[in-house]
Design an enzyme around this catalytic site. Structure first.
Site, short mmCIF file in Angstrom:
data_model
loop_
_atom_site.label_atom_id
_atom_site.label_comp_id
_atom_site.label_asym_id
_atom_site.label_seq_id
_atom_site.Cartn_x
_atom_site.Cartn_y
_atom_site.Cartn_z
N PRO A 1 0.82 -1.16 0.13
CA PRO A 1 0.04 0.18 0.02
C PRO A 1 0.89 1.32 -0.10
CG PRO A 1 0.06 -0.81 2.20
CD PRO A 1 0.90 -1.92 1.28
N ALA B 1 1.42 5.05 -0.40
CA ALA B 1 0.52 6.27 -0.27
C ALA B 1 0.74 7.24 -1.45
CB ALA B 1 0.91 7.25 1.03
N ASN C 1 9.09 -7.15 3.68
CA ASN C 1 9.28 -5.76 2.92
C ASN C 1 10.28 -4.83 3.11
OD1 ASN C 1 7.50 -2.57 3.26
ND2 ASN C 1 7.78 -3.54 1.42
N LYS D 1 0.46 -4.37 9.31
CA LYS D 1 1.60 -4.17 8.85
C LYS D 1 2.34 -3.11 9.64
CE LYS D 1 3.90 -2.29 4.36
NZ LYS D 1 4.78 -1.46 4.83
N CYS E 1 3.28 3.33 9.13
CA CYS E 1 3.62 4.49 8.28
C CYS E 1 4.16 5.47 9.07
CB CYS E 1 2.00 4.96 7.79
SG CYS E 1 2.26 6.49 6.80
N GLY F 1 6.98 -2.22 -2.75
CA GLY F 1 6.52 -0.93 -3.00
C GLY F 1 7.07 -0.17 -4.03
N ARG F 2 8.30 0.42 -3.50
CA ARG F 2 8.78 1.60 -4.34
C ARG F 2 9.36 0.88 -5.62
NH1 ARG F 2 12.74 4.35 -0.39
NH2 ARG F 2 12.89 2.51 0.32
N GLN G 1 -6.32 -1.12 3.15
CA GLN G 1 -5.71 -1.02 4.49
C GLN G 1 -6.17 0.19 5.11
OE1 GLN G 1 -1.71 0.93 4.60
NE2 GLN G 1 -0.98 -0.84 5.36
N ASP H 1 13.31 -2.74 0.53
CA ASP H 1 14.62 -2.48 -0.54
C ASP H 1 14.43 -4.05 -1.52
OD1 ASP H 1 15.62 -0.38 0.89
OD2 ASP H 1 17.03 -1.56 1.87
#
Length: 465
Positions: free
Chosen positions: A98, A100, A290, A228, A183, A314-315, A153, A292
């Site tokens: 998730p 943002a 999660n 998470k 977060c 993610g990224r 989420q 890297d």
């Protein structure tokens, strides 16, 4: 059991001179005296590449003694049982995080179309906005049958209507409801949500019990609740192992752990070995790692280091949404697909634009792709002219002309080196795109989108004289 943050390490390890904590681990999991992760993660890089190329057709072997549960060697490739989150069975153990501001319906569908996604998550949603059904929240939570299984989420604290929001999520297409406990963004944490929940574990556990009960009633037990989290607020308050064990007892069906503390935000390197402490602390529920993960090799190393059952990306997906199919292929013991060519990457961007138009409208599509193009550019070499043209485009039609012109001049196959083998795609992309930089705009005004990105400008030989 007292779960307040303590000065001692939750795994009861010995203390280091710097005040951190270590526990006895195999050499591949030990930390340096400064608290940083040893270069063992990189030391196995060559072995991992060989593993990806050659080892997936070999037999099974037992993990080396003393290491994490899933630590393959060249003769013992990484293999996984199917990932189940409560009653929800995932096709692959590779999940979209998730993120943002990024995980809208168009992007989730794009990742699913490219393949390999076991489950995708919405953007994190404020529980008050969910119950008020604000237009922005409804847009972020919107889904389709092709967008399943979907995790919704939510964030909030013990005084917020988070259980009621969980029941709302069940009625709006959630296959899994996730509580955000990690977060670090101020607008989330300042409302006592996100990673601030790590600072008061007893209250967080009671909140999780209420959410689990509410979601269970609303779904008749078919929708599980997950969490998470991060490792802790900072290096002196690592609570993830103890908190994950307590969350399991409260009914949480899985935990995802980002291998950083809140104080780190996204700086430094994710501590994959610390995720292994969480794996060791729980009994049955899966732990998803999660942080890297930017390639299939990273996913293999994360699972080897920690023993986690799945990987959340993610990224890394923002720059390369095709990463899921690469990781999934590796975990299925298949040869990973070749990295997309420049033309294929441009078609992915074009498809993303089309999905944005359908599901968000033309104005939002233009705004969104202007922001996203810099992420795509990270996987495409020297594409400054392309990024500039997309940012300067005022309409969807201009963006389409830009991308179609770029595709027309881009190679369909990766260039080969002197020995006939394919060279690295970023170098190949740079060789194709660099000639565009020699196009000079007239002093009377800037070049139009079409003039800047003609097929001739994208040819390997550069623009015609």
């Amino acid at each position: 059991m007292d779960l307040r943050p303590r000065p001692d390490h939750p795994c009861d390890g010995r203390r280091t001179a710097s005040g951190g904590a270590t526990v006895d681990r195999p050499p591949c999991q030990r930390r340096s005296e400064s608290g940083g992760v040893r270069e063992s993660r990189r030391e196995s890089g060559r072995e991992d590449r060989a593993l990806l190329r050659f080892a997936y057709d070999r037999g099974h072997g037992s993990p080396p003694g003393g290491c994490a549960t899933l630590r393959p060697t060249r003769d013992a490739p990484l293999t996984l049982s199917p990932l189940n989150i409560g009653p929800v069975a995932l096709a692959t153990p590779v999940l979209l995080a998730p993120i943002a501001g990024h995980c809208d319906l168009a992007f989730r569908l794009l990742c699913r179309e490219l393949g390999g996604v076991g489950m995708a998550s919405t953007d994190l949603l404020n529980c008050h906005a969910v119950l008020r059904e604000t237009p922005r929240t409804l847009d972020l939570a919107r889904t389709l049958p092709a967008d399943q299984p979907l995790c919704i989420q939510l964030y909030g604290n013990s005084s917020d209507p988070l259980p009621e929001a969980g029941a709302w999520a069940v009625d709006h297409g959630a296959a899994v409801v996730d509580i955000n406990m990690g977060c670090p963004v101020d607008k989330v944490a300042k409302r006592n949500g996100g990673s601030l929940l790590l600072c008061d574990p007893p209250s967080t556990i009671r909140l999780a019990e209420r959410v689990v009960a509410a979601v269970r009633r609303a779904s008749a037990g078919r929708v599980p609740v997950t969490a998470k989290l991060r490792l802790g607020w900072d290096d002196r308050s690592i609570v993830a192992p103890q908190l994950a064990a307590a969350l399991e007892r409260s009914g949480i069906a899985a935990v995802t752990v980002h291998g950083r503390t809140t104080a780190q935000r996204f700086a430094g390197r994710a501590n994959w070995e610390a995720i292994g402490d969480v794996v060791a602390a729980v009994h049955q529920i899966p732990v998803i790692g999660n942080g890297d993960v930017a390639s299939a090799e990273d996913a293999v190393r994360l699972m080897r280091c920690s023993g986690c059952r799945g990987v959340m990306i993610g990224r890394g997906a923002l720059r390369a949404p095709w990463i899921f199919r690469e990781v999934a292929a590796v975990l299925r013991r298949e040869r990973p697909p070749a990295e997309p060519t420049l033309a294929e990457k441009l078609r992915v961007i074009r498809r993303h634009l089309d999905l944005l138009v359908v599901h968000a409208g033309e104005q939002q599509a233009v705004r969104c792709l202007r922001q996203r193009i810099s992420w795509y550019g990270k996987s495409m070499g020297a594409v400054k002219p392309l990024k500039e043209a997309i940012r300067l485009a005022c309409t969807v039609d201009e963006m389409r002309i830009t991308l179609d012109s770029a595709v027309a001049g881009a190679p369909e196959r990766p260039p080969t080196g002197r020995a006939g083998g394919a060279i690295r795609s970023d170098r190949a992309d740079r060789a194709v795109i660099s000639p565009m930089c020699s196009i000079d705009a007239p002093r009377s005004g800037r070049l139009s989108v079409v003039e800047r990105l003609t097929p001739e400008a994208w040819s390997p030989e550069g623009p015609a004289a």
